[in-house]
Each structure stands twice: as structure tokens, then as C-alpha cells.
Scaffold this active site. Structure first.
Site, mmCIF file in Angstrom:
data_model
loop_
_atom_site.group_PDB
_atom_site.id
_atom_site.type_symbol
_atom_site.label_atom_id
_atom_site.label_comp_id
_atom_site.label_asym_id
_atom_site.label_seq_id
_atom_site.Cartn_x
_atom_site.Cartn_y
_atom_site.Cartn_z
ATOM 1 N N THR A 11 -8.787 4.173 -6.432
ATOM 2 C CA THR A 11 -8.531 4.156 -7.875
ATOM 3 C C THR A 11 -8.105 5.538 -8.338
ATOM 4 O O THR A 11 -8.453 6.538 -7.722
ATOM 5 C CB THR A 11 -9.782 3.665 -8.645
ATOM 6 O OG1 THR A 11 -9.439 3.505 -10.026
ATOM 7 C CG2 THR A 11 -10.954 4.622 -8.514
ATOM 8 N N TYR A 12 -7.291 5.579 -9.390
ATOM 9 C CA TYR A 12 -6.826 6.878 -9.889
ATOM 10 C C TYR A 12 -6.787 6.865 -11.406
ATOM 11 O O TYR A 12 -6.709 5.806 -12.032
ATOM 12 C CB TYR A 12 -5.471 7.248 -9.282
ATOM 13 C CG TYR A 12 -4.300 6.450 -9.795
ATOM 14 C CD1 TYR A 12 -4.179 5.094 -9.493
ATOM 15 C CD2 TYR A 12 -3.309 7.041 -10.566
ATOM 16 C CE1 TYR A 12 -3.106 4.355 -9.945
ATOM 17 C CE2 TYR A 12 -2.223 6.306 -11.025
ATOM 18 C CZ TYR A 12 -2.131 4.970 -10.709
ATOM 19 O OH TYR A 12 -1.068 4.234 -11.160
ATOM 20 N N ASP A 41 -8.923 8.828 -6.206
ATOM 21 C CA ASP A 41 -7.843 9.720 -5.797
ATOM 22 C C ASP A 41 -7.945 10.957 -6.694
ATOM 23 O O ASP A 41 -7.281 11.051 -7.723
ATOM 24 C CB ASP A 41 -6.505 9.000 -5.985
ATOM 25 C CG ASP A 41 -5.328 9.849 -5.561
ATOM 26 O OD1 ASP A 41 -5.529 11.030 -5.220
ATOM 27 O OD2 ASP A 41 -4.199 9.317 -5.574
ATOM 28 N N ASP A 111 -5.852 -3.236 -9.218
ATOM 29 C CA ASP A 111 -4.942 -3.880 -10.173
ATOM 30 C C ASP A 111 -4.672 -5.352 -9.867
ATOM 31 O O ASP A 111 -3.780 -5.945 -10.461
ATOM 32 C CB ASP A 111 -3.622 -3.094 -10.247
ATOM 33 C CG ASP A 111 -2.990 -2.870 -8.888
ATOM 34 O OD1 ASP A 111 -3.645 -3.154 -7.864
ATOM 35 O OD2 ASP A 111 -1.845 -2.403 -8.834
ATOM 36 N N GLU A 197 0.386 -2.163 5.854
ATOM 37 C CA GLU A 197 -0.431 -3.276 6.324
ATOM 38 C C GLU A 197 -0.133 -3.560 7.790
ATOM 39 O O GLU A 197 -1.046 -3.718 8.604
ATOM 40 C CB GLU A 197 -0.161 -4.537 5.492
ATOM 41 C CG GLU A 197 -0.580 -4.434 4.024
ATOM 42 C CD GLU A 197 0.457 -3.780 3.109
ATOM 43 O OE1 GLU A 197 1.465 -3.235 3.629
ATOM 44 O OE2 GLU A 197 0.267 -3.832 1.885
HETATM 45 N N1 UDP Z 1 -3.702 4.398 -6.278
HETATM 46 C C1 UDP Z 1 -4.250 5.635 -6.031
HETATM 47 N N2 UDP Z 1 -3.492 6.762 -6.270
HETATM 48 C C2 UDP Z 1 -2.210 6.694 -6.745
HETATM 49 C C3 UDP Z 1 -1.650 5.431 -6.986
HETATM 50 C C4 UDP Z 1 -2.414 4.292 -6.718
HETATM 51 O O1 UDP Z 1 -5.401 5.721 -5.608
HETATM 52 O O2 UDP Z 1 -1.573 7.757 -6.949
HETATM 53 C C5 UDP Z 1 -4.514 3.176 -6.026
HETATM 54 C C6 UDP Z 1 -4.504 2.145 -7.163
HETATM 55 O O3 UDP Z 1 -5.552 2.395 -8.066
HETATM 56 C C7 UDP Z 1 -4.664 0.834 -6.424
HETATM 57 C C8 UDP Z 1 -3.984 1.107 -5.084
HETATM 58 O O4 UDP Z 1 -3.939 2.530 -4.941
HETATM 59 O O5 UDP Z 1 -6.022 0.509 -6.191
HETATM 60 C C9 UDP Z 1 -2.568 0.551 -5.010
HETATM 61 O O6 UDP Z 1 -1.837 1.078 -6.109
HETATM 62 P P1 UDP Z 1 -0.488 0.463 -6.612
HETATM 63 O O7 UDP Z 1 -0.694 -1.008 -6.817
HETATM 64 O O8 UDP Z 1 0.012 1.274 -7.749
HETATM 65 O O9 UDP Z 1 0.443 0.734 -5.356
HETATM 66 P P2 UDP Z 1 1.382 -0.261 -4.571
HETATM 67 O O10 UDP Z 1 0.521 -1.421 -4.220
HETATM 68 O O11 UDP Z 1 2.473 -0.591 -5.523
HETATM 69 O O12 UDP Z 1 1.808 0.587 -3.420
#
Ligand code: UDP
Length: 247
Positions: A11-12, A41, A111, A197
Site C-alpha cells: 500500500t502507498y 511503500d 485496490d 506473476e
Molecule cells: N503500490 C505501491 N507503491 C506504488 C504503487 C502501487 O505499493 O508506488 C501498491 C498498491 O497500493 C497496490 C499494488 O501496489 O496494492 C498494485 O498497485 P497498482 O494497482 O497501482 O499497480 P498495477 O497493478 O497497475 O501494477
């Protein structure tokens, strides 16, 4: 005993953070034997998340690790360091126990929206289990294609050539597998966007070995709710030229 579900959530800090965490906690609180590993983060534990954790009403471990500045760029995978910190905590906590505790690990981004059935399904994971994820991959849902109880391919609208064409929220791993593959982590170097993944799962399993959940992957127990957008940026000025929400 019921295996413990460990949910690792990176989380951020951003305006919607507290709303997202509240929504997620309201779900997780209803799940029996769940341990939430919340990884900020950030260079330190923030007051907002510390206070939130104290009142969350469920077993919770609060960790933090900052993403190095050089990795905070569009197009690069997010939350790599945070998920690895969660994995390290889990391994450290279990490595000296005389008998392995039954457990299941799941990566719960802050999210997404998770149905309660999902936790029921993942609880019986023997090695690595998979299920469909809604509103992801440019489609209404993405899912493993199952024939005779085995995963034989992937239904997705995005890069179907990925070895495991699955979202972070589409699989769970038994604690046993995490402990018996102590080096399995999310990689920064050499990892292409969207391959987090696959890179991780390749280290611990094979497609043939996957256990399909949610009625052979015909039900969708989780939704990836972030509005999927396409953004075109001028690479010289970094100005957004055009932005389109896909859903
Ligand atoms: N997150 C984080 N730092 C960041 C951006 C995202 O810790 O700078 C976390 C965010 O809270 C979520 C997870 O990483 O739990 C995935 O984030 P996001 O959905 O924005 O990324 P994506 O899935 O699009 O790569």
C-alpha cells in the site's frame, strides 16, 4: 486446524488510501483465520496506516519498505519490494517452527474487490491454486481455461503469450511451497511489465500443476476495480497527450 490465510497487501500514500484500506479491511475482517500483512511503500511506518492497523480488528502485521526512486516510473512493475518483504516475513516467522503450520498465501492489492467465497476457495490450496479475475486484461474477465480439471490455457485480452496469463490477485500459494522454495521472489532485473506473476510462478510451479478453483474457473470471485486506462505520454515533455478509460 483450518489453514491460516496470509494476505500480503502493498500500500502507498495517496488520497484514496484510507478508503481502499477500509474497504479491504471490511472484507478481510469477515474471514476466519486470516492474517493481514500490510506493507507500506514508505521509508517509515506512516501514522495514518499505524492508526488504521491498530483499529482494524483483525490480526495484522505492519511492515514497510520504500521502492527505490529509480523504480518509481510509469511502465515499471509496482510493489515488488513490498511483496518480497511480506514473503521474507512469512519465511522468517515459520522457518524455526518444528512442524510446518498449514497456511495459504495470497497477494491482495489494496485496490481490488474480493468476494468472501474466494477465501473459502483458496483455503484448500494444496500447492498453487488459480481462479478467474474480473475487469482485467482488457476484458470483462480473465480466466484460466480448464479441461478435465487441468489448466490448459488462458482466456485474456492482453498478452496471451505470458507463461501464466494471470493477475496478481488470481492465484494463491500454500505456505509449504513458499517455505520449500526459499529463493522464490519477485524480480526487478529482467522482469518485463506484466510479467511479475509469470516470473514468480515459474519459480514455484508449472501450468500442469495448477489447481483450478471457483467451479473449474467458471465463477469470478474477484474484481480488479482500478479503471483500466490507456495513457499516451509525450516522451520529451512527459505531458499526457491522450487518455482513454477502457472501463
Ligand atoms: N503500490 C505501491 N507503491 C506504488 C504503487 C502501487 O505499493 O508506488 C501498491 C498498491 O497500493 C497496490 C499494488 O501496489 O496494492 C498494485 O498497485 P497498482 O494497482 O497501482 O499497480 P498495477 O497493478 O497497475 O501494477
Amino acid at each position: 486446524a483450518l489453514p491460516t490465510i496470509y494476505a500480503i497487501t502493498p500500500t502507498y500514500s495517496r488520497p484514496v488510501q484510507k478508503a481502499e484500506l477500509t474497504r479491504l479491511a471490511n472484507t478481510l475482517r469477515q474471514v476466519a483465520r486470516l492474517h493481514w500483512i500490510l506493507v507500506e511503500d514508505a521509508a517509515t511506518r506512516s501514522e495514518l496506516v499505524s492508526r488504521f492497523v491498530a483499529g482494524a480488528g483483525l490480526p495484522c502485521t505492519h511492515l514497510h519498505v520504500p521502492t527505490p526512486r529509480r523504480y518509481k516510473r510509469p511502465g515499471l512493475p509496482r510493489a515488488t519490494e513490498q511483496r518480497n518483504a511480506g514473503l521474507a516475513w512469512l519465511r522468517q516467522r515459520h522457518q524455526h517452527l518444528p512442524a510446518p503450520q498449514p497456511g495459504v498465501l495470497f497477494f491482495a492489492d489494496d485496490d481490488n474487490t474480493y468476494s468472501l467465497e474466494l477465501f473459502h476457495e483458496m483455503r484448500t490450496t494444496r500447492k498453487v491454486s488459480v481462479w478467474p479475475v474480473g475487469l482485467v486484461g482488457g476484458r470483462r474477465y480473465e480466466r484460466p481455461v480448464v479441461e478435465n480439471g487441468k489448466v490448459v490455457g488462458w482466456y485474456t485480452g492482453w498478452r496471451a503469450d505470458r507463461p501464466f496469463a494471470i493477475d496478481m490477485a488470481g492465484f494463491a500459494v500454500s505456505l509449504q511451497v513458499i517455505l520449500s522454495h526459499p529463493k522464490a521472489v519477485f524480480k526487478r532485473r529482467g522482469s518485463q511489465p506484466g510479467m511479475q506473476e509469470s516470473d514468480f510462478l515459474k519459480q514455484i510451479t508449472t501450468v500442469e500443476e495448477l489447481e483450478p478453483k471457483a467451479s473449474n474457473c467458471t465463477k469470478v470471485p474477484i474484481y480488479f476495480l482500478k479503471r483500466f486506462s490507456m495513457v499516451f505520454v509525450d516522451d520529451r515533455t512527459n505531458k499526457v497527450l491522450f487518455c482513454r478509460f477502457l472501463y
